[in-house]
Design a protein around this motif. Sequence first.
Motif, PDB file in Angstrom:
ATOM      1  N   ASN A   1       0.820  -1.202   0.000  1.00  0.00           N
ATOM      2  CA  ASN A   1       0.000   0.000   0.000  1.00  0.00           C
ATOM      3  C   ASN A   1       0.858   1.258   0.000  1.00  0.00           C
ATOM      4  OD1 ASN A   1      -2.629   0.252  -0.425  1.00  0.00           O
ATOM      5  ND2 ASN A   1      -3.253   0.304   1.719  1.00  0.00           N
TER       6      ASN A   1
ATOM      7  N   GLU B   1      -7.184  -0.281   1.529  1.00  0.00           N
ATOM      8  CA  GLU B   1      -6.152  -1.157   0.961  1.00  0.00           C
ATOM      9  C   GLU B   1      -6.387  -1.359  -0.520  1.00  0.00           C
ATOM     10  OE1 GLU B   1      -4.632  -4.435   3.341  1.00  0.00           O
ATOM     11  OE2 GLU B   1      -6.162  -3.898   4.791  1.00  0.00           O
ATOM     12  N   TRP B   2      -6.040  -0.349  -1.284  1.00  0.00           N
ATOM     13  CA  TRP B   2      -6.292  -0.399  -2.720  1.00  0.00           C
ATOM     14  C   TRP B   2      -5.569  -1.567  -3.382  1.00  0.00           C
ATOM     15  CZ3 TRP B   2      -9.758   0.884  -5.958  1.00  0.00           C
ATOM     16  CH2 TRP B   2     -10.518   2.047  -5.794  1.00  0.00           C
ATOM     17  N   ASN B   3      -4.390  -1.894  -2.849  1.00  0.00           N
ATOM     18  CA  ASN B   3      -3.647  -2.977  -3.515  1.00  0.00           C
ATOM     19  C   ASN B   3      -4.439  -4.281  -3.511  1.00  0.00           C
ATOM     20  OD1 ASN B   3      -3.448  -3.166  -0.802  1.00  0.00           O
ATOM     21  ND2 ASN B   3      -1.249  -3.604  -0.740  1.00  0.00           N
TER      22      ASN B   3
ATOM     23  N   SER C   1      -4.302   8.218  -3.173  1.00  0.00           N
ATOM     24  CA  SER C   1      -3.279   7.297  -3.638  1.00  0.00           C
ATOM     25  C   SER C   1      -3.366   7.055  -5.142  1.00  0.00           C
ATOM     26  CB  SER C   1      -3.440   5.958  -2.913  1.00  0.00           C
ATOM     27  OG  SER C   1      -4.729   5.460  -3.183  1.00  0.00           O
TER      28      SER C   1
END
Lengths: 276, 331, 306
Positions: free
Chosen positions: A38, A239-241, C147
Amino acid sequence: MTYARLVPQLARLAILLIVVTFVLGPLTVAVFGGFKTNGELLASPFGLPSHWNTEFYSALLNDPGFWKYLGNSLIISLSTVVLTLIVAAAAAYVFAQIRFFGSRMMMSYLLAGLVFPFATAILPLFIKVRDFGLLDSYWAVILPQTAFGLSLSILLFKTFFEQLPKELFEAAYVEGCGYIRFFWRFTLPLSTPILATVGVFAFVQSWNNFLLPLVVINSRDLFTWPLGMMQFRGEFLVEWNRVLAFITLTILPAVVFFVAAQKYIVAGLTGGAVKG
Amino acid sequence: MANVELSNINKTFGAVETIPDLTLSVPDGSFTVLVGPSGCGKSTLLRMVAGLEEPSRGKISIGGRDVTHEEPSKRGISMVFQSYALFPHMTVEQNIDFGLRLSKTPPEERQKRVDAAAEILHLKPLLKRKPAALSGGQRQRVAIGRSIVRNPDVFLFDEPLSNLDAALRNQMRVELADLHERLKSTMIYVTHDQVEAMTLADQIVVMNAGRIEQVGAPMELYNRPQTLFVAGFIGSPRMNLITGEAAAKEGAKTIGVRPEHIELGERGAWKGRLRFAEHLGNETIAYIDSELGELIIRINGDHKMKPGEVLQFQFLQEHIHRFDESGRRIQ
Amino acid sequence: MTSAASIHNRKSRSIFADLMSSKGQAVLLLLPPALLLFTLFVALPLFDAAYYSLFKWNGYGTPTDFVGLDNFRQVLNHGIFWESVRNTLIVLAVSLFIQLPLALGLALMIYEKTPANTLFRLVFFLPYILAEIASGLIWSFVFDGNSGVASAIFKSLGMDPVFILADRHWAFLAITLVVVWKYFGFHMMIFVAALQSVPKELLEAARLEGAKRWEVVRFVQVPLIGAAIGVSAFFAVVGSLQLFDVVIPLTNGGPSNSTHTIVTYLYSFGLTRNRIGFGSAVGVLLFLAAVGVSIFYQYQTNRRSK
Ligand SMILES: Nc1ncnc2c1ncn2[C@@H]1O[C@H](COP(=O)(O)OP(=O)(O)OP(=O)(O)O)[C@@H](O)[C@H]1O
Ligand SMILES: [Mg+2]
């Protein structure tokens, strides 16, 4: 060629490559994102991962819930394909082969579905499905989905059947072969290209469907992958990943399938679009 | 002046050399017809003159001007396609003056030229129609009309009549001859049809596998074919080609005798059995199995013959064509 | 009179015979499944929608609280509904006036059959077959202000990151961008098929007549693929009217309900709030819009073909 000089050729190539970047950019970001921590994702969202972390992908691949979503989607999609092929081909055969009173009218009735946005009747559909006691079952998705795909499928089938040689039926008819037997023995076996086109089309539509499962499915055990994905997104908000890994794993089979079946998809599209 | 000169043209598609090395001169005002078997490169040649294909090597000049790399529209040519290539969404009139509109020709001038073309080609009553509402012959006329209004120096035709039925073909053939007579422009014409070639051309170019076999006036090709290929290609029914002893006696590898140059009669030196005869009324075509092989003989119409009948015949000595082992004519 | 009766007789007998024949059996066996499915799940719900729209009803029991056109009045007085209509119209306009020309331009570049062109077509068409929901989610990452890719771009330009999807001014534009990304390949494919069916000689003939490349496009190719352009425009309009899946993961209608489309509006304000009558009224309005578009399209195609 005199026509296409170097400069226009280069300009053309430049434009095409820009569009390629526009199209593939977000997809590659998603694929690589699934390999990043992340922190790295935050610091450098695009570009190759500095270290190929496979843990996020493998976490998903080891998660029975993930496979459950895919399995549900697969069951629903395959059932939709089978049902669509049988029901639509049978109806289209009647329209293509048999003249009878009211055939044109029924045909227009069934084709009217080409025009209606699925969403217009989503609420009453929900009530219907509930009243039939189908809510929260595979059928709740399969049946309405098939019904809404019928118009296009029948159109594609009918166009194809009408192009089959008429003499074939006449010859078989003289031999004493009835309509139904002819359908099974001759029409269907001769129609593999269009069966493939309609099948692939129904599959893609079903695999990607979101609104219908969203409305008629509640329990997590029956979630299709789009529902599962939204659920997952809600759980791993920051947690985009992980989310990107999830997306990648679900669109990857779609991409592979698409490359393998694109001929049929395009045929269905342009066939339906140009004739419809 | 609009003579067309092709010098040392080579055309290669990918790895396939369609035309190895071709040089041809088309005189100003001539009606030059290209004939040859399918796939021999006639269309390719024509399209290179038009500028739709660029030669891989060599030079093309029209009226003394090098046009090898010139845009099609600047070459002073026009082309009529086999499929007519009419714009389906435009009326006959719009089709005809399409090029004039693009070049911003003043409306009065445009009107004048369209009227003149319509006059020549009998298109007056059809000007407001769309191509879909025309017959094949009418479409062909519109296509020709579209090429006339631009006053080209050179007309190119690629099998323009092959989509028409026989009667219409004859009629259009006569109209094309008329047109050439009237306009006196250079015309290059591709066809499969012997009759078209013989009647329209003042110069026929026989092509084979991308090469020119012979160039000449129709009767010259008929009377003095320079190669075996031309001998067999020009003339219908085709020339009888005989090898072996009979040829050797004439001092040749192969001799050729046209069906009308074989004489029946008791004095004949050769014998054969009649396989069957086609009675066409004005003439009879007899197919004979003879000691020299299978022969075709053309005799006058009232000859009565039965299959199986044994016939004696001989060749008219002054009409025997002699060819050496490389297939060239022995002078 | 007797002859008339006997004709009538023969006719009715033949209908009966027809039903028993192989033909009749085929019709009776093969057609009903399609009719039944279609009627139950497509046609009836449409009529139900019209019926329910006249009631105030939460979906339980049977609708009893008849309110006439009150649901419609409420919908039409709701500011957010009109905002969703405006948004839908924006998508529609972008689809028609940006996406379609883009698709046409690209189709003109790559319609010829070469291996490279085939590859380009494949790539451009790819987003169309990806699930809307996945596409929306990927793009919501791209647009993410913390992000995402967009934030990185802003940072590298030395600007403060903008939360595009949380910004009233940008959020809906971002959605239209995703819509173009997702669907231009579809329209391009329709144009490619149409362009490939234009005979090559027509283009060559135009070229011989002195037409420049853009004149060939303008005077020959575009007029000749008019029907395909019409079909494509029709799909673009109908598609815009039912836009839903893409919006949910991107903005879910927010911020402050500013990015609803008609369908997300229907979903949020009808279904999730158990206002079946109200939602059905929205559905009916959507239906009427679709019918209007279809009639207009039919009218246009009829006029063109004359
Ligand atoms: N664009 C092309 N690419 C590759 N090969 C080509 C192309 N155009 C023509 N050829 C080849 O060149 C050869 C000559 O073709 P061309 O069309 O000139 O023949 P033709 O004499 O006009 O035949 P026909 O009488 O059948 O019209 C053929 O073998 C053909 O396959
Ligand atoms: Mg040719």
